[in-house]
Design a protein around this motif. Structure first.
Motif, PDB file in Angstrom:
ATOM      1  N   ASP A  13       0.855  -1.178   0.000  1.00 14.22           N
ATOM      2  CA  ASP A  13       0.000   0.000   0.000  1.00 14.22           C
ATOM      3  C   ASP A  13       0.890   1.225   0.000  1.00 14.22           C
ATOM      4  OD1 ASP A  13      -1.858   2.024   0.496  1.00 14.22           O
ATOM      5  OD2 ASP A  13      -3.094   0.684   1.688  1.00 14.22           O
ATOM      6  N   PRO A  19      -0.343   0.749   8.655  1.00 17.37           N
ATOM      7  CA  PRO A  19       0.573  -0.033   9.488  1.00 17.37           C
ATOM      8  C   PRO A  19       0.999  -1.313   8.777  1.00 17.37           C
ATOM      9  CG  PRO A  19      -1.670  -0.238  10.289  1.00 17.37           C
ATOM     10  CD  PRO A  19      -1.705   0.742   9.147  1.00 17.37           C
ATOM     11  N   TRP A  20       2.286  -1.518   8.706  1.00 15.58           N
ATOM     12  CA  TRP A  20       2.823  -2.751   8.152  1.00 15.58           C
ATOM     13  C   TRP A  20       2.950  -3.722   9.297  1.00 15.58           C
ATOM     14  CZ3 TRP A  20       5.069  -3.272   3.043  1.00 15.58           C
ATOM     15  CH2 TRP A  20       4.768  -2.201   2.237  1.00 15.58           C
ATOM     16  N   ASP A 145       9.951  -4.873   5.871  1.00 16.92           N
ATOM     17  CA  ASP A 145       8.685  -4.179   6.105  1.00 16.92           C
ATOM     18  C   ASP A 145       8.924  -2.780   6.663  1.00 16.92           C
ATOM     19  OD1 ASP A 145       7.368  -6.442   5.208  1.00 16.92           O
ATOM     20  OD2 ASP A 145       6.663  -7.056   7.189  1.00 16.92           O
ATOM     21  N   TYR A 146       9.854  -2.671   7.614  1.00  9.60           N
ATOM     22  CA  TYR A 146      10.179  -1.353   8.180  1.00  9.60           C
ATOM     23  C   TYR A 146      10.673  -0.404   7.097  1.00  9.60           C
ATOM     24  CZ  TYR A 146      13.097   2.342   9.925  1.00  9.60           C
ATOM     25  OH  TYR A 146      13.690   3.574  10.088  1.00  9.60           O
ATOM     26  N   TRP A 149       7.988   0.546   4.593  1.00  8.03           N
ATOM     27  CA  TRP A 149       7.029   1.473   5.209  1.00  8.03           C
ATOM     28  C   TRP A 149       7.624   2.872   5.312  1.00  8.03           C
ATOM     29  CZ3 TRP A 149       7.613   4.235   9.744  1.00  8.03           C
ATOM     30  CH2 TRP A 149       6.487   4.962  10.133  1.00  8.03           C
ATOM     31  N   THR A 152       7.994   4.597   1.859  1.00 11.34           N
ATOM     32  CA  THR A 152       6.767   4.956   1.137  1.00 11.34           C
ATOM     33  C   THR A 152       5.786   5.779   1.962  1.00 11.34           C
ATOM     34  OG1 THR A 152       5.713   2.859   1.724  1.00 11.34           O
ATOM     35  CG2 THR A 152       6.956   2.933  -0.363  1.00 11.34           C
ATOM     36  N   THR A 153       6.124   6.067   3.204  1.00 12.81           N
ATOM     37  CA  THR A 153       5.218   6.894   4.011  1.00 12.81           C
ATOM     38  C   THR A 153       5.958   8.136   4.495  1.00 12.81           C
ATOM     39  OG1 THR A 153       5.652   5.658   6.051  1.00 12.81           O
ATOM     40  CG2 THR A 153       3.751   4.978   4.736  1.00 12.81           C
ATOM     41  N   TRP A 174       9.797   0.970  15.552  1.00  9.73           N
ATOM     42  CA  TRP A 174       9.356  -0.251  14.890  1.00  9.73           C
ATOM     43  C   TRP A 174       9.784  -1.433  15.747  1.00  9.73           C
ATOM     44  CZ3 TRP A 174       6.500   0.126  10.494  1.00  9.73           C
ATOM     45  CH2 TRP A 174       6.225  -1.042   9.796  1.00  9.73           C
ATOM     46  N   GLY A 178       5.635  -4.500  14.110  1.00 11.92           N
ATOM     47  CA  GLY A 178       5.448  -3.381  13.191  1.00 11.92           C
ATOM     48  C   GLY A 178       5.525  -2.044  13.894  1.00 11.92           C
ATOM     49  N   LEU A 179       4.867  -1.051  13.333  1.00  7.48           N
ATOM     50  CA  LEU A 179       4.900   0.313  13.853  1.00  7.48           C
ATOM     51  C   LEU A 179       4.322   0.361  15.264  1.00  7.48           C
ATOM     52  CD1 LEU A 179       5.462   3.336  13.336  1.00  7.48           C
ATOM     53  CD2 LEU A 179       3.150   3.478  12.383  1.00  7.48           C
TER      54      LEU A 179
END
Length: 181
Positions: A13, A19-20, A145-146, A149, A152-153, A174, A178-179
């Motif tokens: 996304d 949140p990843w 994932d971190y 994220w 892209t954010t 993180w 996840g976050l």
């Protein structure tokens, strides 16, 4: 330049604030470790990763453009300190270099750069191997994932101007889940 197959990354996304999740983590392994920082080898492991990532992006014709204006001589050390703080290690980055607002400003005002982000993530995945962090399955996935994220954010939220970045942002934390809110 990365071959197309190696550069291929699936981003779940591209919207802000999604949140990843580290749902692929082994709960038994997670219980053994206090933080991602420790699991990644602490300051030494994250410095290896930062140096490997920097080497990869400098070799990529698209991502290296972000560094065409130059970069701090201790870029890798500062990046490793930032990652350390974000991943549960010491607050060295915010204590010595700046806060999240200063980091986000560096990455802002450049317009959308989806392809550059995708390739930066591919470079990170390859750097995990270079830094010998790829064999640790759950750790590798959570670090991917971190980074995906963050790329892209927070690092691409203010396309128009660095002046749009608010003051006083704190470095997002993180963990294995996840976050952290």
């Amino acid at each position: 330049m990365l071959p197309a197959a190696e550069a291929s990354i699936q981003l779940k996304d591209m919207t802000f604030g999604v949140p990843w999740s580290a749902s692929t983590c082994d709960p038994e392994r997670v219980a053994e470790l206090e933080s991602l920082y420790q699991a990644a080898g602490g300051s030494e492991g994250l410095l290896r990763l930062a140096k490997a990532w920097h080497a990869r992006v400098m070799a990529d014709e698209i991502v290296s453009h972000a560094f065409s204006h130059g970069f701090h001589p201790q870029h890798s050390e500062r990046l490793a300190a930032y990652w350390a703080e974000a991943l549960g290690g010491p607050a060295t980055y915010s204590g010595a270099y700046g806060d999240e607002s200063s980091v986000v400003r560096i990455h802002s005002g450049n317009g959308p750069h989806v392809e550059m982000d995708r390739r930066a993530i591919a470079c990170f995945d390859q750097a995990l191997e270079d830094a010998r962090l790829s064999a640790a399955g759950p750790l590798r996935q959570v670090l991917h994932d971190y980074f995906a994220w963050a790329t892209t954010t927070t690092m691409s939220r203010y396309h128009e101007s660095a002046d749009d970045v608010p003051e006083g942002l704190t470095i997002p934390r993180w963990s294995w889940d996840g976050l952290q809110r």
